[in-house]
Design a protein around this motif. Structure first.
Motif, PDB file in Angstrom:
ATOM      1  N   VAL A 122     -11.198  -7.671  -3.197  1.00  0.00           N
ATOM      2  CA  VAL A 122      -9.799  -7.312  -2.937  1.00  0.00           C
ATOM      3  C   VAL A 122      -9.672  -6.523  -1.641  1.00  0.00           C
ATOM      4  CG1 VAL A 122      -7.872  -5.895  -3.759  1.00  0.00           C
ATOM      5  CG2 VAL A 122      -9.106  -7.404  -5.354  1.00  0.00           C
ATOM      6  N   PHE A 123     -10.635  -5.654  -1.365  1.00  0.00           N
ATOM      7  CA  PHE A 123     -10.526  -4.741  -0.224  1.00  0.00           C
ATOM      8  C   PHE A 123     -11.409  -5.149   0.956  1.00  0.00           C
ATOM      9  CE2 PHE A 123      -9.496  -2.462  -4.106  1.00  0.00           C
ATOM     10  CZ  PHE A 123      -8.298  -1.851  -3.778  1.00  0.00           C
ATOM     11  N   GLY A 124     -12.119  -6.259   0.817  1.00  0.00           N
ATOM     12  CA  GLY A 124     -12.979  -6.728   1.896  1.00  0.00           C
ATOM     13  C   GLY A 124     -14.049  -7.656   1.361  1.00  0.00           C
ATOM     14  N   CYS A 125     -14.464  -8.591   2.205  1.00  0.00           N
ATOM     15  CA  CYS A 125     -15.435  -9.616   1.810  1.00  0.00           C
ATOM     16  C   CYS A 125     -16.670  -9.524   2.703  1.00  0.00           C
ATOM     17  CB  CYS A 125     -14.781 -10.992   1.943  1.00  0.00           C
ATOM     18  SG  CYS A 125     -15.917 -12.381   1.704  1.00  0.00           S
ATOM     19  N   PRO A 126     -17.872  -9.692   2.135  1.00  0.00           N
ATOM     20  CA  PRO A 126     -19.080  -9.627   2.970  1.00  0.00           C
ATOM     21  C   PRO A 126     -19.207 -10.799   3.932  1.00  0.00           C
ATOM     22  CG  PRO A 126     -19.645 -10.296   0.732  1.00  0.00           C
ATOM     23  CD  PRO A 126     -18.198  -9.892   0.716  1.00  0.00           C
ATOM     24  N   GLU A 150     -16.123 -12.818   4.968  1.00  0.00           N
ATOM     25  CA  GLU A 150     -14.893 -13.009   5.737  1.00  0.00           C
ATOM     26  C   GLU A 150     -14.316 -11.695   6.265  1.00  0.00           C
ATOM     27  OE1 GLU A 150     -12.064 -15.298   3.474  1.00  0.00           O
ATOM     28  OE2 GLU A 150     -13.588 -16.702   2.769  1.00  0.00           O
ATOM     29  N   ASN A 151     -14.944 -10.581   5.917  1.00  0.00           N
ATOM     30  CA  ASN A 151     -14.472  -9.251   6.305  1.00  0.00           C
ATOM     31  C   ASN A 151     -13.117  -8.947   5.679  1.00  0.00           C
ATOM     32  OD1 ASN A 151     -16.813  -8.708   7.882  1.00  0.00           O
ATOM     33  ND2 ASN A 151     -15.971  -9.981   9.490  1.00  0.00           N
ATOM     34  N   GLU A 152     -12.050  -8.817   6.460  1.00  0.00           N
ATOM     35  CA  GLU A 152     -10.751  -8.458   5.893  1.00  0.00           C
ATOM     36  C   GLU A 152     -10.189  -9.588   5.034  1.00  0.00           C
ATOM     37  OE1 GLU A 152      -7.919  -7.008   8.679  1.00  0.00           O
ATOM     38  OE2 GLU A 152      -9.315  -5.583   9.601  1.00  0.00           O
ATOM     39  N   VAL A 153      -9.576  -9.186   3.921  1.00  0.00           N
ATOM     40  CA  VAL A 153      -8.963 -10.157   3.012  1.00  0.00           C
ATOM     41  C   VAL A 153      -7.457  -9.896   3.007  1.00  0.00           C
ATOM     42  CG1 VAL A 153      -8.831 -10.980   0.634  1.00  0.00           C
ATOM     43  CG2 VAL A 153     -11.038 -10.288   1.605  1.00  0.00           C
ATOM     44  N   PRO A 154      -6.650 -10.844   3.416  1.00  0.00           N
ATOM     45  CA  PRO A 154      -5.197 -10.622   3.445  1.00  0.00           C
ATOM     46  C   PRO A 154      -4.653 -10.322   2.050  1.00  0.00           C
ATOM     47  CG  PRO A 154      -5.785 -12.586   4.703  1.00  0.00           C
ATOM     48  CD  PRO A 154      -7.015 -12.167   3.970  1.00  0.00           C
ATOM     49  N   ILE A 155      -3.710  -9.408   1.971  1.00  0.00           N
ATOM     50  CA  ILE A 155      -3.121  -9.043   0.683  1.00  0.00           C
ATOM     51  C   ILE A 155      -2.443 -10.252   0.039  1.00  0.00           C
ATOM     52  CG2 ILE A 155      -0.938  -8.282   1.700  1.00  0.00           C
ATOM     53  CD1 ILE A 155      -2.755  -6.729  -1.347  1.00  0.00           C
ATOM     54  N   GLU A 156      -1.991 -11.195   0.852  1.00  0.00           N
ATOM     55  CA  GLU A 156      -1.374 -12.411   0.305  1.00  0.00           C
ATOM     56  C   GLU A 156      -2.370 -13.186  -0.562  1.00  0.00           C
ATOM     57  OE1 GLU A 156       0.858 -10.921   3.615  1.00  0.00           O
ATOM     58  OE2 GLU A 156      -1.261 -11.568   3.527  1.00  0.00           O
ATOM     59  N   ASN A 157      -3.648 -13.158  -0.187  1.00  0.00           N
ATOM     60  CA  ASN A 157      -4.677 -13.828  -0.993  1.00  0.00           C
ATOM     61  C   ASN A 157      -4.789 -13.170  -2.363  1.00  0.00           C
ATOM     62  OD1 ASN A 157      -5.084 -14.832   1.603  1.00  0.00           O
ATOM     63  ND2 ASN A 157      -7.309 -14.970   1.357  1.00  0.00           N
ATOM     64  N   GLN A 175      -6.203   2.338   2.733  1.00  0.00           N
ATOM     65  CA  GLN A 175      -6.157   0.938   2.308  1.00  0.00           C
ATOM     66  C   GLN A 175      -5.838   0.824   0.823  1.00  0.00           C
ATOM     67  OE1 GLN A 175      -9.923  -1.066   2.410  1.00  0.00           O
ATOM     68  NE2 GLN A 175      -9.012  -3.117   2.570  1.00  0.00           N
ATOM     69  N   VAL A 176      -6.467   1.674   0.014  1.00  0.00           N
ATOM     70  CA  VAL A 176      -6.206   1.667  -1.432  1.00  0.00           C
ATOM     71  C   VAL A 176      -4.730   1.938  -1.697  1.00  0.00           C
ATOM     72  CG1 VAL A 176      -6.661   2.895  -3.594  1.00  0.00           C
ATOM     73  CG2 VAL A 176      -8.555   2.266  -2.085  1.00  0.00           C
ATOM     74  N   ALA A 212      -5.585   6.502  -6.293  1.00  0.00           N
ATOM     75  CA  ALA A 212      -4.985   5.637  -7.317  1.00  0.00           C
ATOM     76  C   ALA A 212      -4.354   6.455  -8.439  1.00  0.00           C
ATOM     77  CB  ALA A 212      -6.044   4.691  -7.875  1.00  0.00           C
ATOM     78  N   LEU A 213      -5.000   7.552  -8.817  1.00  0.00           N
ATOM     79  CA  LEU A 213      -4.447   8.433  -9.847  1.00  0.00           C
ATOM     80  C   LEU A 213      -3.075   8.970  -9.442  1.00  0.00           C
ATOM     81  CD1 LEU A 213      -7.602  10.545 -10.774  1.00  0.00           C
ATOM     82  CD2 LEU A 213      -6.356   9.053 -12.354  1.00  0.00           C
ATOM     83  N   THR A 214      -2.944   9.357  -8.185  1.00  0.00           N
ATOM     84  CA  THR A 214      -1.676   9.914  -7.725  1.00  0.00           C
ATOM     85  C   THR A 214      -0.572   8.864  -7.693  1.00  0.00           C
ATOM     86  OG1 THR A 214      -2.113   9.512  -5.364  1.00  0.00           O
ATOM     87  CG2 THR A 214      -2.905  11.598  -6.291  1.00  0.00           C
TER      88      THR A 214
END
Length: 302
Positions: free
Chosen positions: A145-149, A151-158, A187-188, A222-224
């Motif tokens: 979700v936050f990055g791929c080994p 493809e690097n960045e993963v679009p939020i649309e994916n 990013q989170v 995430a808690l906040t």
């Protein structure tokens, strides 16, 4: 700053923690360890995986483990299920919940599942439908979700596309995975803010790996934002065979220590949890990255 008063920790050590370990943990030891975790106060334990033993030999004893553990009332005993064949085994082993998994990035999905994302949708939809016919709840995991080994960045649309499809199939909860441990707090915040426009907080969980040492910080963010469900692995066990360089999951006992210090209830007994962590560390035969475990062992030798 506001945060929840109660948080659910889903213990994934027996599955995600052990699946990539080179040392095979004997079946009877797996059973004993899961029983120790049940007595530690967890309400949810992911006990094994019904992926074909050829791909994950460390969990080839899945049916035996699932059938022989002591089922404590009030605890959900879940397992990872990749396809209809795996579901047959899982149902025969009387799992409480079926977890399905796929990636938000095409390359990782092909490496991990040997199928495209679109092909995976069809297979998982069948698993979810058949699991629900058997009166089993279903949980979804999205990796990378936050990055791929690859493809690097993963679009939020994916991520949204995969999440929408899994929810449309009928999962009741979605765990968002930082598979390689690349997420940062900003990013989170951005990812959660985007997803909360589409799904309520009680439908989302977070699954962080601690490759770069910021998993607890990401959980705090995430808690906040109102997230109340997190995956963890005792001792910091884990890693992904298709994510080179990925460290283990966020350490459950370090997470529990932080939450209890913030006066957030988890229902987990820290003493019993640490004893379970020390026990599995001895079986694995190497020091685990858990900071609270090392402190606990230090006290015992004083």
């Amino acid at each position: 700053m506001k945060w929840p008063t109660n948080v659910t920790i889903k213990e994934v050590g027996p599955r995600d923690g052990l699946q990539n370990e080179p040392t095979f943990i004997e079946t009877e030891d797996k059973i004993k360890w899961i029983n120790m975790l049940s007595e530690s106060g967890f309400s949810y334990i992911e006990m094994t995986s019904f992926v074909h033993p050829k791909w994950i030999p460390a969990l080839a004893d899945a049916v035996h483990v699932a059938k022989e553990i002591n089922r404590k009332p009030g605890v959900t005993y879940a397992a990872l299920v990749p396809n209809a064949k795996g579901l047959e085994r899982a149902l025969a082993a009387e799992v409480d919940e079926v977890s399905v998994f796929m990636s938000a990035s095409e390359t990782h999905n092909k490496k991990n599942i040997n199928k495209s994302i679109d092909e995976t949708f069809v297979i998982l939809d069948e698993v979810i439908q058949e699991a629900q016919k058997a009166n089993k709840t279903t949980r979804g995991y999205i990796s990378t979700v936050f990055g791929c080994p690859y493809e690097n960045e993963v679009p939020i649309e994916n991520v949204i596309r995969v999440a929408d499809t899994l929810f449309d199939s009928g999962i009741h909860e979605l765990s968002l995975g930082d598979t390689v441990g690349v997420a940062n707090p900003v990013q989170v915040e951005n990812v959660i803010e985007t997803l909360l426009k589409r799904y309520p907080t009680d439908k989302l969980a977070l699954h962080f790996h601690d490759t770069r040492g910021v998993a607890l910080t990401n959980i705090y963010v995430a808690l906040t934002m109102g997230i109340t469900t997190f995956d963890g692995a005792v001792g910091g066990l884990g890693g992904c065979p298709y994510a080179p360089g990925a460290a283990g999951n966020v350490t459950t006992e370090d997470l529990i220590y932080m939450l209890h210090g913030m006066e957030i209830e988890t229902g987990v007994n820290e003493q019993r949890l640490l004893e379970a962590a020390m026990w599995i560390e001895e079986k694995i035969g190497k020091p685990l990255p858990s900071k609270n475990l090392q402190a606990f062992k230090g006290k015992k030798t004083m």
